[in-house]
Design a protein around this motif. Structure first.
Motif, PDB file in Angstrom:
ATOM      1  N   MET A   4      26.789  44.405  58.112  1.00 49.16           N
ATOM      2  CA  MET A   4      26.880  43.797  56.789  1.00 49.16           C
ATOM      3  C   MET A   4      28.194  44.205  56.137  1.00 49.16           C
ATOM      4  SD  MET A   4      24.179  42.138  55.639  1.00 49.16           S
ATOM      5  CE  MET A   4      22.571  41.774  56.242  1.00 49.16           C
ATOM      6  N   ALA A   5      28.797  43.271  55.446  1.00 50.83           N
ATOM      7  CA  ALA A   5      30.015  43.549  54.690  1.00 50.83           C
ATOM      8  C   ALA A   5      30.006  42.672  53.444  1.00 50.83           C
ATOM      9  CB  ALA A   5      31.247  43.266  55.528  1.00 50.83           C
ATOM     10  N   GLN A   6      30.635  43.181  52.398  1.00 46.35           N
ATOM     11  CA  GLN A   6      30.735  42.432  51.148  1.00 46.35           C
ATOM     12  C   GLN A   6      32.110  42.672  50.559  1.00 46.35           C
ATOM     13  OE1 GLN A   6      28.501  43.904  47.829  1.00 46.35           O
ATOM     14  NE2 GLN A   6      28.323  41.888  46.924  1.00 46.35           N
ATOM     15  N   LEU A   7      32.741  41.612  50.135  1.00 46.37           N
ATOM     16  CA  LEU A   7      34.029  41.713  49.465  1.00 46.37           C
ATOM     17  C   LEU A   7      33.748  41.823  47.974  1.00 46.37           C
ATOM     18  CD1 LEU A   7      37.017  41.723  50.123  1.00 46.37           C
ATOM     19  CD2 LEU A   7      37.039  39.273  49.779  1.00 46.37           C
ATOM     20  N   ARG A   8      33.976  43.010  47.411  1.00 50.09           N
ATOM     21  CA  ARG A   8      33.645  43.275  46.015  1.00 50.09           C
ATOM     22  C   ARG A   8      34.728  42.747  45.090  1.00 50.09           C
ATOM     23  NH1 ARG A   8      29.602  47.599  45.408  1.00 50.09           N
ATOM     24  NH2 ARG A   8      28.174  47.005  47.037  1.00 50.09           N
ATOM     25  N   ASN A   9      34.330  42.442  43.892  1.00 53.71           N
ATOM     26  CA  ASN A   9      35.252  41.967  42.869  1.00 53.71           C
ATOM     27  C   ASN A   9      35.683  43.166  42.028  1.00 53.71           C
ATOM     28  OD1 ASN A   9      36.712  40.542  41.051  1.00 53.71           O
ATOM     29  ND2 ASN A   9      34.992  39.534  40.088  1.00 53.71           N
ATOM     30  N   ASP A  10      36.556  43.979  42.588  1.00 55.74           N
ATOM     31  CA  ASP A  10      37.022  45.169  41.880  1.00 55.74           C
ATOM     32  C   ASP A  10      38.130  44.859  40.883  1.00 55.74           C
ATOM     33  OD1 ASP A  10      35.224  46.673  43.229  1.00 55.74           O
ATOM     34  OD2 ASP A  10      36.643  47.524  44.640  1.00 55.74           O
ATOM     35  N   TRP A  11      38.611  43.649  40.866  1.00 61.11           N
ATOM     36  CA  TRP A  11      39.698  43.309  39.957  1.00 61.11           C
ATOM     37  C   TRP A  11      39.179  42.882  38.592  1.00 61.11           C
ATOM     38  CZ3 TRP A  11      43.691  40.076  43.168  1.00 61.11           C
ATOM     39  CH2 TRP A  11      44.184  40.857  44.194  1.00 61.11           C
ATOM     40  N   ALA A  12      37.892  42.758  38.431  1.00 66.05           N
ATOM     41  CA  ALA A  12      37.339  42.321  37.155  1.00 66.05           C
ATOM     42  C   ALA A  12      37.594  43.387  36.086  1.00 66.05           C
ATOM     43  CB  ALA A  12      35.838  42.074  37.290  1.00 66.05           C
ATOM     44  N   ALA A  13      37.848  42.922  34.877  1.00 69.71           N
ATOM     45  CA  ALA A  13      38.088  43.842  33.761  1.00 69.71           C
ATOM     46  C   ALA A  13      36.797  44.535  33.373  1.00 69.71           C
ATOM     47  CB  ALA A  13      38.654  43.074  32.577  1.00 69.71           C
ATOM     48  N   LYS A  14      36.855  45.851  33.228  1.00 71.11           N
ATOM     49  CA  LYS A  14      35.671  46.633  32.886  1.00 71.11           C
ATOM     50  C   LYS A  14      35.645  47.035  31.416  1.00 71.11           C
ATOM     51  CE  LYS A  14      35.600  48.334  37.580  1.00 71.11           C
ATOM     52  NZ  LYS A  14      36.707  47.539  38.025  1.00 71.11           N
ATOM     53  N   GLU A  15      36.786  46.957  30.753  1.00 75.52           N
ATOM     54  CA  GLU A  15      36.895  47.326  29.343  1.00 75.52           C
ATOM     55  C   GLU A  15      37.702  46.253  28.614  1.00 75.52           C
ATOM     56  OE1 GLU A  15      38.954  50.996  29.455  1.00 75.52           O
ATOM     57  OE2 GLU A  15      37.304  52.105  30.368  1.00 75.52           O
ATOM     58  N   ASP A  16      37.613  46.270  27.281  1.00 74.06           N
ATOM     59  CA  ASP A  16      38.386  45.310  26.492  1.00 74.06           C
ATOM     60  C   ASP A  16      39.879  45.518  26.666  1.00 74.06           C
ATOM     61  OD1 ASP A  16      36.119  44.095  25.567  1.00 74.06           O
ATOM     62  OD2 ASP A  16      36.042  45.243  23.695  1.00 74.06           O
ATOM     63  N   ALA A  17      40.304  46.756  26.829  1.00 68.99           N
ATOM     64  CA  ALA A  17      41.734  47.034  27.006  1.00 68.99           C
ATOM     65  C   ALA A  17      42.242  46.411  28.305  1.00 68.99           C
ATOM     66  CB  ALA A  17      41.982  48.541  27.011  1.00 68.99           C
ATOM     67  N   GLU A  18      41.454  46.460  29.368  1.00 73.44           N
ATOM     68  CA  GLU A  18      41.854  45.833  30.622  1.00 73.44           C
ATOM     69  C   GLU A  18      41.882  44.317  30.487  1.00 73.44           C
ATOM     70  OE1 GLU A  18      39.358  47.028  33.831  1.00 73.44           O
ATOM     71  OE2 GLU A  18      40.084  49.085  33.824  1.00 73.44           O
ATOM     72  N   LEU A  19      40.963  43.778  29.701  1.00 72.38           N
ATOM     73  CA  LEU A  19      40.933  42.333  29.479  1.00 72.38           C
ATOM     74  C   LEU A  19      42.207  41.862  28.801  1.00 72.38           C
ATOM     75  CD1 LEU A  19      39.174  39.761  29.654  1.00 72.38           C
ATOM     76  CD2 LEU A  19      38.321  40.335  27.389  1.00 72.38           C
ATOM     77  N   ARG A  20      42.778  42.692  27.969  1.00 75.19           N
ATOM     78  CA  ARG A  20      44.011  42.350  27.259  1.00 75.19           C
ATOM     79  C   ARG A  20      45.245  42.739  28.071  1.00 75.19           C
ATOM     80  NH1 ARG A  20      42.638  44.896  23.258  1.00 75.19           N
ATOM     81  NH2 ARG A  20      43.557  46.868  23.839  1.00 75.19           N
ATOM     82  N   ASP A  21      45.235  43.921  28.691  1.00 74.52           N
ATOM     83  CA  ASP A  21      46.443  44.447  29.326  1.00 74.52           C
ATOM     84  C   ASP A  21      46.732  43.850  30.701  1.00 74.52           C
ATOM     85  OD1 ASP A  21      46.845  46.015  27.138  1.00 74.52           O
ATOM     86  OD2 ASP A  21      45.948  47.815  28.019  1.00 74.52           O
ATOM     87  N   ARG A  22      45.718  43.495  31.464  1.00 77.96           N
ATOM     88  CA  ARG A  22      45.978  42.945  32.801  1.00 77.96           C
ATOM     89  C   ARG A  22      46.699  41.611  32.752  1.00 77.96           C
ATOM     90  NH1 ARG A  22      41.202  44.345  37.034  1.00 77.96           N
ATOM     91  NH2 ARG A  22      41.737  46.534  37.260  1.00 77.96           N
ATOM     92  N   PRO A  23      46.233  40.627  31.982  1.00 77.61           N
ATOM     93  CA  PRO A  23      47.017  39.386  31.918  1.00 77.61           C
ATOM     94  C   PRO A  23      48.393  39.609  31.300  1.00 77.61           C
ATOM     95  CG  PRO A  23      44.827  39.023  31.040  1.00 77.61           C
ATOM     96  CD  PRO A  23      44.965  40.484  31.269  1.00 77.61           C
ATOM     97  N   ALA A  24      48.490  40.515  30.343  1.00 73.85           N
ATOM     98  CA  ALA A  24      49.786  40.802  29.726  1.00 73.85           C
ATOM     99  C   ALA A  24      50.733  41.432  30.734  1.00 73.85           C
ATOM    100  CB  ALA A  24      49.605  41.725  28.525  1.00 73.85           C
ATOM    101  N   GLY A  25      50.209  42.176  31.691  1.00 74.59           N
ATOM    102  CA  GLY A  25      51.049  42.785  32.715  1.00 74.59           C
ATOM    103  C   GLY A  25      51.690  41.767  33.640  1.00 74.59           C
ATOM    104  N   TRP A  26      51.082  40.598  33.759  1.00 74.19           N
ATOM    105  CA  TRP A  26      51.641  39.564  34.628  1.00 74.19           C
ATOM    106  C   TRP A  26      52.666  38.691  33.906  1.00 74.19           C
ATOM    107  CZ3 TRP A  26      51.090  39.972  39.613  1.00 74.19           C
ATOM    108  CH2 TRP A  26      50.010  40.695  40.097  1.00 74.19           C
ATOM    109  N   VAL A  27      52.784  38.836  32.593  1.00 76.84           N
ATOM    110  CA  VAL A  27      53.791  38.088  31.852  1.00 76.84           C
ATOM    111  C   VAL A  27      55.146  38.736  32.118  1.00 76.84           C
ATOM    112  CG1 VAL A  27      54.538  37.390  29.550  1.00 76.84           C
ATOM    113  CG2 VAL A  27      52.116  37.442  30.104  1.00 76.84           C
ATOM    114  N   ILE A  28      56.103  37.948  32.539  1.00 80.59           N
ATOM    115  CA  ILE A  28      57.391  38.492  32.979  1.00 80.59           C
ATOM    116  C   ILE A  28      58.116  39.226  31.863  1.00 80.59           C
ATOM    117  CG2 ILE A  28      59.676  37.850  33.846  1.00 80.59           C
ATOM    118  CD1 ILE A  28      58.264  35.603  35.387  1.00 80.59           C
ATOM    119  N   ASN A  29      58.034  38.702  30.653  1.00 80.16           N
ATOM    120  CA  ASN A  29      58.776  39.356  29.571  1.00 80.16           C
ATOM    121  C   ASN A  29      58.098  40.633  29.086  1.00 80.16           C
ATOM    122  OD1 ASN A  29      56.684  38.287  28.129  1.00 80.16           O
ATOM    123  ND2 ASN A  29      57.949  36.962  26.861  1.00 80.16           N
ATOM    124  N   ARG A  30      56.964  41.014  29.652  1.00 79.14           N
ATOM    125  CA  ARG A  30      56.321  42.287  29.313  1.00 79.14           C
ATOM    126  C   ARG A  30      57.217  43.461  29.717  1.00 79.14           C
ATOM    127  NH1 ARG A  30      50.862  44.172  28.578  1.00 79.14           N
ATOM    128  NH2 ARG A  30      51.092  46.360  28.126  1.00 79.14           N
TER     129      ARG A  30
END
Length: 187
Positions: A108-134
């Protein structure tokens, strides 16, 4: 040319052979029933246990093994590794979970979704990290912008008014503001 047997003689030949083979299969299965029935029950219980282990949450490290040994992880790690060092998004590719066993009956194997945001700060900071002008949001560059903003025609360049890489995490409007001004007569 050889003489063929008459068709009236061959009509029951296939039926007789099929009955003999079916009888041999029944005898074989009945003689192995004492072995086959417990093996089926063992197989079912191990399958149920493996499913419970692989889908358990939180992750039990004693029963599961993390791995990044799959094709897309190798490619993702090459692309995301250097980028992750630059923007610090902490995108882990070590998210393939496998069950630990000496001789697994069911792998058995499962590919986990570890990239999901666990906190509000991650919800805001992760997409902001991908913005080039950040990347432009640096202390020394903000100081330079604040010095430029002293000029009367360049107030918009101050670090308080021009925010690099800002993502608003409050994307859902309040209940009172659900209708636009144009369609307020419908609400």
């Amino acid at each position: 040319m050889k003489n063929r047997p008459k068709s009236s003689v061959c009509q029951g030949h296939v039926l007789v052979e099929s009955l003999i083979v079916a009888g041999l299969w029944v005898i074989l299965i009945l003689s192995l029933a004492d072995v086959l029935v417990p093996a089926v029950k063992t197989s079912e219980t191990t399958l149920i246990e493996q499913r419970q282990r692989i889908f358990a949450d939180p992750v039990d490290s004693e029963k599961l093994q993390r791995s990044s040994d799959y094709a897309s992880a190798k490619v993702s790690h090459r692309l995301l590794g250097p980028l992750d060092k630059l923007v610090k998004n902490d995108l882990d590719v070590d998210n393939l979970m496998r069950t630990k066993q000496q001789t697994p009956l069911w792998k058995m194997a499962q590919l986990r979704n570890d990239w999901a945001a666990k906190e509000d700060a991650e919800l805001r900071d992760r997409p902001a990290g991908w913005v080039i002008n950040r990347v432009l949001d640096m202390g020394w560059l903000n100081t330079v912008r604040d010095v430029i903003a002293i000029l009367p025609f360049a107030r918009e360049f101050s670090s308080e008014s021009l925010i690099w890489g800002y993502i608003d995490d409050e994307i859902v409007p309040e209940e009172e503001e659900t209708c636009s001004r144009i369609f307020q007569w419908l609400c």
